[in-house]
Motif scaffolding. Structure first.
Motif, PDB file in Angstrom:
ATOM      1  N   CYS A   1       0.832  -1.218   0.000  1.00 44.47           N
ATOM      2  CA  CYS A   1       0.000   0.000   0.000  1.00 44.47           C
ATOM      3  C   CYS A   1       0.861   1.261   0.000  1.00 44.47           C
TER       4      CYS A   1
ATOM      5  N   ILE B   1      -1.099   2.395  -7.280  1.00 44.36           N
ATOM      6  CA  ILE B   1      -2.282   1.547  -7.132  1.00 44.36           C
ATOM      7  C   ILE B   1      -3.429   2.052  -8.006  1.00 44.36           C
TER       8      ILE B   1
ATOM      9  N   CYS C   1      -0.761   4.796  -1.254  1.00 41.89           N
ATOM     10  CA  CYS C   1      -2.189   5.025  -1.074  1.00 41.89           C
ATOM     11  C   CYS C   1      -2.411   5.951   0.116  1.00 41.89           C
TER      12      CYS C   1
ATOM     13  N   PHE D   1      -4.894   5.989   2.029  1.00 37.98           N
ATOM     14  CA  PHE D   1      -5.817   5.435   3.020  1.00 37.98           C
ATOM     15  C   PHE D   1      -5.204   4.376   3.921  1.00 37.98           C
ATOM     16  N   VAL D   2      -3.873   4.327   3.946  1.00 40.28           N
ATOM     17  CA  VAL D   2      -3.245   3.402   4.892  1.00 40.28           C
ATOM     18  C   VAL D   2      -2.744   4.221   6.080  1.00 40.28           C
TER      19      VAL D   2
ATOM     20  N   CYS E   1      -5.748  -0.578   6.470  1.00 39.11           N
ATOM     21  CA  CYS E   1      -6.501   0.011   5.355  1.00 39.11           C
ATOM     22  C   CYS E   1      -7.792   0.588   5.924  1.00 39.11           C
TER      23      CYS E   1
ATOM     24  N   VAL F   1     -10.239   1.830   4.272  1.00 41.67           N
ATOM     25  CA  VAL F   1     -11.390   1.673   3.372  1.00 41.67           C
ATOM     26  C   VAL F   1     -11.518   0.214   2.926  1.00 41.67           C
TER      27      VAL F   1
ATOM     28  N   ARG G   1     -12.116  -1.389  -0.823  1.00 37.61           N
ATOM     29  CA  ARG G   1     -10.811  -1.214  -1.466  1.00 37.61           C
ATOM     30  C   ARG G   1     -10.928  -1.609  -2.934  1.00 37.61           C
ATOM     31  N   PRO G   2     -10.110  -0.996  -3.780  1.00 32.83           N
ATOM     32  CA  PRO G   2     -10.255  -1.234  -5.216  1.00 32.83           C
ATOM     33  C   PRO G   2      -9.947  -2.666  -5.636  1.00 32.83           C
TER      34      PRO G   2
ATOM     35  N   CYS H   1      -6.339  -3.902  -5.308  1.00 38.17           N
ATOM     36  CA  CYS H   1      -5.930  -4.349  -3.967  1.00 38.17           C
ATOM     37  C   CYS H   1      -6.474  -5.747  -3.692  1.00 38.17           C
TER      38      CYS H   1
ATOM     39  N   MET I   1      -4.412   5.769  -6.975  1.00 40.41           N
ATOM     40  CA  MET I   1      -4.832   6.210  -5.644  1.00 40.41           C
ATOM     41  C   MET I   1      -4.069   7.460  -5.205  1.00 40.41           C
TER      42      MET I   1
HETATM   43  S1  SF4 Z   1      -7.089   0.917  -0.528  1.00 33.39           S
HETATM   44 FE1  SF4 Z   1      -6.421  -0.161   1.309  1.00 33.39          FE
HETATM   45  S2  SF4 Z   1      -5.543  -2.111   0.588  1.00 33.39           S
HETATM   46 FE2  SF4 Z   1      -5.656  -0.724  -1.193  1.00 33.39          FE
HETATM   47  S3  SF4 Z   1      -3.647   0.275  -1.272  1.00 33.39           S
HETATM   48 FE3  SF4 Z   1      -5.019   1.616  -0.057  1.00 33.39          FE
HETATM   49  S4  SF4 Z   1      -4.655   1.034   2.093  1.00 33.39           S
HETATM   50 FE4  SF4 Z   1      -3.857  -0.628   0.774  1.00 33.39          FE
END
Ligand code: SF4
Length: 213
Positions: free
Chosen positions: A61, A66, A109, A111-112, A117, A119, A123-124, A127, A194
């Protein structure tokens, strides 16, 4: 991080109000079923290998580019704004505020946070499909280069089905248009990343929510 949902998530009230939500949830579910179907195939072909991804494992991540499609980004914004607990919203705000200041913002990303994570349920696809065996990725390692035999190759028909489910969001409705768009890999033409996506609307929403609560 690997935790495949056992049942398809449903949000009947929201799906009635937001027609794109069912497309997204259905597509993500198909992808998860594809991963579930691909895992035993990989293990049969590579005896003794076990999934290395685990909760808190997040090197992938931090330093990968991503992919995320517009519909997936809308889904992430919806999930955080409407479904996430206040504490998660506050974490998302912290993560988004920190993101531009992270050492390497050429990838990764937003969102880590602390290895988690934020989300995970939405998650997409990228991922969800990225599963590594044997040992977790080292920071900066790209296992598709260093040890491609340790990376799951998901069965392609599931991704094609998922892409097809998402295509109506982009204006494809007729059977022949859907077929053509799948063949042309239309979704790849609108896919961003991302780290480059504009999360300012989400940031404003969580700022207002966290401030107002
Ligand atoms: S959405 Fe979540 S799993 Fe995907 S790269 Fe971001 S933190 Fe990692």
């Amino acid at each position: 991080m690997l935790n495949l949902a056992q049942r398809k998530p449903k949000f009947p009230v929201e799906e009635e109000r937001l027609p794109w939500l069912s497309m997204l949830l259905d597509a993500l579910w198909v992808i998860d079923r594809g991963v579930a179907a691909s895992l035993p195939k990989h293990v049969a072909e590579n005896p003794g290998q076990a999934v290395a991804c685990h909760k808190g494992c997040h090197a992938c991540c931090l330093d990968n580019d991503i992919p995320v499609t517009p519909l997936e980004a809308v889904g992430i914004t919806w999930f955080v704004a409407e479904k996430a607990a206040r504490v998660v919203k506050a974490d998302v705000l912290t993560a988004l505020q920190a993101f531009p200041h992270r050492a390497n913002t050429e990838a990764g990303c937003p969102f880590v946070l602390n290895g988690n994570c934020l989300v995970y349920p939405v998650r997409p696809i990228a991922c969800r499909n990225y599963i590594v065996f044997s040992v977790p990725c080292a920071l900066g390692e790209d296992p598709t280069e260093t040890r491609p035999g340790d990376v799951l190759r998901p069965i392609g028909s599931f991704a094609r089905q998922a892409f097809r489910l998402m295509l109506p969001y982009y204006g494809f409705h007729q059977e022949q248009d859907l077929e053509q768009a799948v063949r042309d890999k239309y979704l790849f033409t609108v896919t961003g990343s991302m780290h480059r996506a504009d999360w300012s609307r989400l940031k404003a929403l969580v700022e207002a929510s966290v401030r107002g609560s």
